[in-house]
Design a protein around this motif. Structure first.
Motif, PDB file in Angstrom:
ATOM      1  N   SER A   1     -45.321  24.047 -34.568  1.00 60.55           N
ATOM      2  CA  SER A   1     -45.002  22.757 -35.224  1.00 60.55           C
ATOM      3  C   SER A   1     -43.527  22.647 -35.602  1.00 60.55           C
ATOM      4  O   SER A   1     -43.178  22.303 -36.739  1.00 60.55           O
ATOM      5  N   PRO A   2     -42.629  22.947 -34.665  1.00 55.08           N
ATOM      6  CA  PRO A   2     -41.203  22.945 -35.015  1.00 55.08           C
ATOM      7  C   PRO A   2     -40.683  21.587 -35.463  1.00 55.08           C
ATOM      8  O   PRO A   2     -39.781  21.516 -36.294  1.00 55.08           O
ATOM      9  N   PHE A   3     -41.244  20.483 -34.914  1.00 55.43           N
ATOM     10  CA  PHE A   3     -40.673  19.185 -35.307  1.00 55.43           C
ATOM     11  C   PHE A   3     -40.903  18.887 -36.780  1.00 55.43           C
ATOM     12  O   PHE A   3     -40.101  18.201 -37.410  1.00 55.43           O
TER      13      PHE A   3
ATOM     14  N   ASP B   1     -24.756  26.636 -25.544  1.00 55.68           N
ATOM     15  CA  ASP B   1     -26.000  26.329 -24.835  1.00 55.68           C
ATOM     16  C   ASP B   1     -25.760  26.406 -23.338  1.00 55.68           C
ATOM     17  O   ASP B   1     -24.706  26.023 -22.849  1.00 55.68           O
ATOM     18  N   ASP B   2     -26.773  26.865 -22.594  1.00 55.70           N
ATOM     19  CA  ASP B   2     -26.592  27.045 -21.154  1.00 55.70           C
ATOM     20  C   ASP B   2     -26.860  25.775 -20.357  1.00 55.70           C
ATOM     21  O   ASP B   2     -26.757  25.770 -19.137  1.00 55.70           O
TER      22      ASP B   2
ATOM     23  N   GLY C   1     -38.212  23.780 -24.262  1.00 55.85           N
ATOM     24  CA  GLY C   1     -39.389  23.337 -25.013  1.00 55.85           C
ATOM     25  C   GLY C   1     -39.117  22.020 -25.718  1.00 55.85           C
ATOM     26  O   GLY C   1     -39.976  21.141 -25.803  1.00 55.85           O
ATOM     27  N   THR C   2     -37.902  21.844 -26.218  1.00 51.18           N
ATOM     28  CA  THR C   2     -37.563  20.618 -26.942  1.00 51.18           C
ATOM     29  C   THR C   2     -37.547  19.417 -26.006  1.00 51.18           C
ATOM     30  O   THR C   2     -38.062  18.341 -26.339  1.00 51.18           O
TER      31      THR C   2
ATOM     32  N   ALA D   1     -24.819  32.292 -23.012  1.00 40.65           N
ATOM     33  CA  ALA D   1     -24.499  33.606 -23.574  1.00 40.65           C
ATOM     34  C   ALA D   1     -25.011  34.641 -22.580  1.00 40.65           C
ATOM     35  O   ALA D   1     -26.206  34.687 -22.296  1.00 40.65           O
TER      36      ALA D   1
ATOM     37  N   SER E   1     -41.026  18.180 -25.128  1.00 46.87           N
ATOM     38  CA  SER E   1     -41.976  18.131 -26.248  1.00 46.87           C
ATOM     39  C   SER E   1     -42.544  16.725 -26.453  1.00 46.87           C
ATOM     40  O   SER E   1     -41.913  15.729 -26.115  1.00 46.87           O
TER      41      SER E   1
ATOM     42  N   GLY F   1     -44.229  15.334 -31.917  1.00 47.97           N
ATOM     43  CA  GLY F   1     -45.122  14.975 -33.025  1.00 47.97           C
ATOM     44  C   GLY F   1     -44.817  15.773 -34.285  1.00 47.97           C
ATOM     45  O   GLY F   1     -44.420  16.941 -34.225  1.00 47.97           O
TER      46      GLY F   1
ATOM     47  N   THR G   1     -34.182  24.090 -32.679  1.00 46.80           N
ATOM     48  CA  THR G   1     -33.844  25.097 -33.698  1.00 46.80           C
ATOM     49  C   THR G   1     -32.331  25.277 -33.827  1.00 46.80           C
ATOM     50  O   THR G   1     -31.781  25.235 -34.932  1.00 46.80           O
TER      51      THR G   1
HETATM   52  C1  LIG Z   1     -45.601  19.569 -23.787  1.00 43.93           C
HETATM   53  C2  LIG Z   1     -45.122  20.021 -25.132  1.00 43.93           C
HETATM   54  C3  LIG Z   1     -45.517  19.319 -26.267  1.00 43.93           C
HETATM   55  C4  LIG Z   1     -45.078  19.731 -27.527  1.00 43.93           C
HETATM   56  N1  LIG Z   1     -45.422  18.979 -28.594  1.00 43.93           N
HETATM   57  C5  LIG Z   1     -44.954  19.306 -29.809  1.00 43.93           C
HETATM   58  C6  LIG Z   1     -45.205  18.459 -30.928  1.00 43.93           C
HETATM   59  O1  LIG Z   1     -45.839  17.408 -30.810  1.00 43.93           O
HETATM   60  N2  LIG Z   1     -44.701  18.839 -32.135  1.00 43.93           N
HETATM   61  C7  LIG Z   1     -43.994  19.990 -32.287  1.00 43.93           C
HETATM   62  O2  LIG Z   1     -43.583  20.286 -33.405  1.00 43.93           O
HETATM   63  N3  LIG Z   1     -43.723  20.811 -31.236  1.00 43.93           N
HETATM   64  C8  LIG Z   1     -44.183  20.487 -30.011  1.00 43.93           C
HETATM   65  N4  LIG Z   1     -43.879  21.286 -28.933  1.00 43.93           N
HETATM   66  C9  LIG Z   1     -43.146  22.548 -29.126  1.00 43.93           C
HETATM   67  C10 LIG Z   1     -41.677  22.328 -29.305  1.00 43.93           C
HETATM   68  O3  LIG Z   1     -41.178  21.219 -28.685  1.00 43.93           O
HETATM   69  C11 LIG Z   1     -40.840  23.537 -28.892  1.00 43.93           C
HETATM   70  O4  LIG Z   1     -41.476  24.701 -29.201  1.00 43.93           O
HETATM   71  C12 LIG Z   1     -39.508  23.528 -29.618  1.00 43.93           C
HETATM   72  O5  LIG Z   1     -38.842  22.323 -29.418  1.00 43.93           O
HETATM   73  C13 LIG Z   1     -38.701  24.718 -29.242  1.00 43.93           C
HETATM   74  O6  LIG Z   1     -37.393  24.621 -29.749  1.00 43.93           O
HETATM   75  P1  LIG Z   1     -36.416  25.878 -29.623  1.00 43.93           P
HETATM   76  O7  LIG Z   1     -35.110  25.431 -30.085  1.00 43.93           O
HETATM   77  O8  LIG Z   1     -37.038  27.055 -30.281  1.00 43.93           O
HETATM   78  O9  LIG Z   1     -36.414  26.250 -28.063  1.00 43.93           O
HETATM   79  P2  LIG Z   1     -35.948  25.429 -26.791  1.00 43.93           P
HETATM   80  O10 LIG Z   1     -36.145  23.979 -26.979  1.00 43.93           O
HETATM   81  O11 LIG Z   1     -36.609  26.050 -25.616  1.00 43.93           O
HETATM   82  O12 LIG Z   1     -34.386  25.659 -26.758  1.00 43.93           O
HETATM   83  C14 LIG Z   1     -33.788  26.860 -26.400  1.00 43.93           C
HETATM   84  C15 LIG Z   1     -32.417  26.530 -25.852  1.00 43.93           C
HETATM   85  O13 LIG Z   1     -31.690  27.728 -25.644  1.00 43.93           O
HETATM   86  C16 LIG Z   1     -31.000  27.619 -24.414  1.00 43.93           C
HETATM   87  N5  LIG Z   1     -30.707  28.969 -23.934  1.00 43.93           N
HETATM   88  C17 LIG Z   1     -31.570  29.893 -23.455  1.00 43.93           C
HETATM   89  N6  LIG Z   1     -30.929  31.013 -23.109  1.00 43.93           N
HETATM   90  C18 LIG Z   1     -29.610  30.801 -23.391  1.00 43.93           C
HETATM   91  C19 LIG Z   1     -28.433  31.586 -23.264  1.00 43.93           C
HETATM   92  N7  LIG Z   1     -28.468  32.830 -22.755  1.00 43.93           N
HETATM   93  N8  LIG Z   1     -27.248  31.047 -23.640  1.00 43.93           N
HETATM   94  C20 LIG Z   1     -27.181  29.800 -24.139  1.00 43.93           C
HETATM   95  N9  LIG Z   1     -28.278  29.009 -24.288  1.00 43.93           N
HETATM   96  C21 LIG Z   1     -29.467  29.512 -23.918  1.00 43.93           C
HETATM   97  C22 LIG Z   1     -31.971  26.849 -23.543  1.00 43.93           C
HETATM   98  O14 LIG Z   1     -31.347  26.262 -22.422  1.00 43.93           O
HETATM   99  C23 LIG Z   1     -32.481  25.800 -24.521  1.00 43.93           C
HETATM  100  O15 LIG Z   1     -31.640  24.678 -24.549  1.00 43.93           O
HETATM  101  C24 LIG Z   1     -44.268  20.885 -27.656  1.00 43.93           C
HETATM  102  C25 LIG Z   1     -43.857  21.571 -26.520  1.00 43.93           C
HETATM  103  C26 LIG Z   1     -44.260  21.144 -25.272  1.00 43.93           C
HETATM  104  C27 LIG Z   1     -43.751  21.861 -24.067  1.00 43.93           C
END
Ligand SMILES: Cc1cc2nc3c(=O)[nH]c(=O)nc-3n(C[C@H](O)[C@H](O)[C@H](O)COP(=O)(O)OP(=O)(O)OC[C@H]3O[C@@H](n4cnc5c(N)ncnc54)[C@H](O)[C@@H]3O)c2cc1C
Length: 395
Positions: free
Chosen positions: A353-355, A33-34, A40-41, A167, A44, A47, A14
């Motif tokens: 479904s974030p991807f 980023d920390d 989660g990414t 942060a 993942s 897909g 995201t």
């Molecule tokens: C096993 C598995 C399979 C999946 N399969 C799919 C799929 O096939 N298709 C799909 O669309 N989605 C899938 N997902 C879901 C998807 O991958 C995640 O939900 C999505 O990537 C989340 O992205 P995000 O940016 O919201 O969060 P995250 O990827 O969790 O990123 C958050 C980031 O913020 C950082 N952060 C946190 N706190 C702080 C702070 N205080 N200061 C600075 N940085 C901070 C973290 O370190 C991290 O890097 C899957 C997830 C899993 C676990």
């Protein structure tokens, strides 16, 4: 000191996509980023279920998502490893196939029911004795961290600043958020966007706000390169994820510090990447703690047992247990927009479904934010804004 137009917190999918789109729109952007690899990414499957729209909004965005993915490698000048694969949704022996057919009818393009023999032609590693049938559809796939790296490189080329710092808090003056604090210093900004996945809850709590953003603990096994091929993305056909998320979101257990919200779910699945590594999953635990609420050895045993029944070739493959947090909302739509009751603070999270959804939504969100508009020009952001829910003050 420079005042940024926008600071984006979090470099998962995201934050990476949004920071790039804002820089492309001409903003001065800082991405923080920390460096925590357990995101989660990072774990993942990657897909892209572009066929899975169930409403006009999701169908339009998922189709736009696929179109956006087709542009990204060229635009970002880096290979996101986009490819088409077969999704194979396996049906357990005792499953009610008619109710599964009905459940899949809601989708824009429903997966098709196929016989065990047809499933084995698609995926030769499947044990014919272990399943009753399968559903299949063409699906798309990217390597999650290649996509993030591609967004990050293009962001930096546009002049975006990318700092590896956590942060530690938000700077708040009265009812306005004016920047972000890290251990080393405070950074001022016109707008702060929290895109920190499940950790967004904590950052907002620090300024006394509680948003309806929830999370599961996901557990998988990550393997080194394997010397055999699993061609398709395998997941179970029976999937009550939306129902479970709605049930969990309605629970009061989130107010308890270390509490199971609803029972965990094990979905036997596997995806192999171009470099031959694989992710085998997955347990999802609905639990209010931030640290893993289960014994890794027990989880690994349960995941291995479930997948080995269907793909015996995976028996005993080397692998490491991994854990991360994955966000969700109560209605399956993302949680975006200005956080009510304070100014200068936005949330960009909660994608199911974030991807498929994040690339087209980040594009539209950048137009909405930079244009100071009530919606994106095509009118698709409004239904995803936080103000569809009430936001509580956290006392
Ligand atoms: C096993 C598995 C399979 C999946 N399969 C799919 C799929 O096939 N298709 C799909 O669309 N989605 C899938 N997902 C879901 C998807 O991958 C995640 O939900 C999505 O990537 C989340 O992205 P995000 O940016 O919201 O969060 P995250 O990827 O969790 O990123 C958050 C980031 O913020 C950082 N952060 C946190 N706190 C702080 C702070 N205080 N200061 C600075 N940085 C901070 C973290 O370190 C991290 O890097 C899957 C997830 C899993 C676990």
């Amino acid at each position: 000191m420079q005042t940024y137009d926008t600071i984006v917190i979090g470099n998962g999918l995201t934050g990476a996509a949004l920071s790039y789109e804002l820089a492309k729109a001409g903003q001065a952007v800082l991405l923080l980023d920390d460096g925590n690899r357990d995101s989660g990414t990072c774990y993942s499957y990657g897909g892209i279920g572009y066929w899975a729209g169930t409403t006009e909004l999701t169908t339009t965005l998922l189709r736009a998502g696929m179109a956006r993915h087709r542009e990204l490698s060229d635009e970002l000048e880096a290979d996101t490893q986009l490819r088409e694969i077969d999704l194979l949704l396996t049906v357990e022996k005792e499953a009610d196939i008619d109710s599964l057919i009905n459940a899949y009818k809601v989708f824009d393009r429903p997966p098709q029911l196929i016989s065990v023999e047809a499933a084995q032609e698609i995926e030769p590693q499947i044990d014919a004795e272990a399943i009753a049938a399968a559903f299949t559809i063409r699906h798309a796939h990217v390597d999650p961290m290649s996509l993030v790296a591609a967004y990050n490189q293009a962001f930096r080329r546009l002049g975006g600043h990318h700092n590896l710092s956590a942060a530690s808090g938000l700077v708040r003056v009265g009812n306005k958020v004016t920047g972000v604090m890290t251990e080393a210093q405070a950074y001022p900004a016109q707008t702060v966007v929290v895109a920190a996945g499940a950790y967004s809850r904590n950052l907002l709590r620090a300024v006394g706000l509680q948003v309806p953003l929830f999370f599961t603990h996901a557990e998988i096994i990550e393997t080194p390169p394997l010397d055999f091929e699993v061609r398709s993305l395998i997941m179970p056909a029976a999937n009550n994820r939306f129902k479970q998320e709605a049930e969990a979101a309605a629970s009061d257990q989130w107010q308890q510090p270390n509490s199971q919200v609803i029972p965990p779910v094990l979905e036997a699945g596997v995806i192999q990447f171009a470099d031959k590594t694989a992710r085998i999953g997955q347990i999802s635990r609905f639990h209010s703690a931030y640290s893993p609420p289960a014994d890794p050895t027990d989880s690994e045993t349960a995941i291995r047992r479930a997948i080995e029944q269907q793909l015996p070739i995976l028996k005993g493959v080397p692998g490491t247990w991994r854990h991360c947090l994955v966000t969700f909302t109560q209605d399956g739509l993302p949680l975006l927009g200005p956080v009510p009751t304070v100014s200068g603070l936005h949330l960009f999270s909660g994608f199911t479904s974030p991807f498929a959804l994040v690339p087209p939504v980040a594009q539209r969100y950048a137009q909405y934010l930079t244009g100071h508009l009530p919606d994106s020009p095509d009118g698709l952001i409004k239904d995803m804004l936080i103000d569809r829910f009430s936001v509580e003050r956290d006392h």
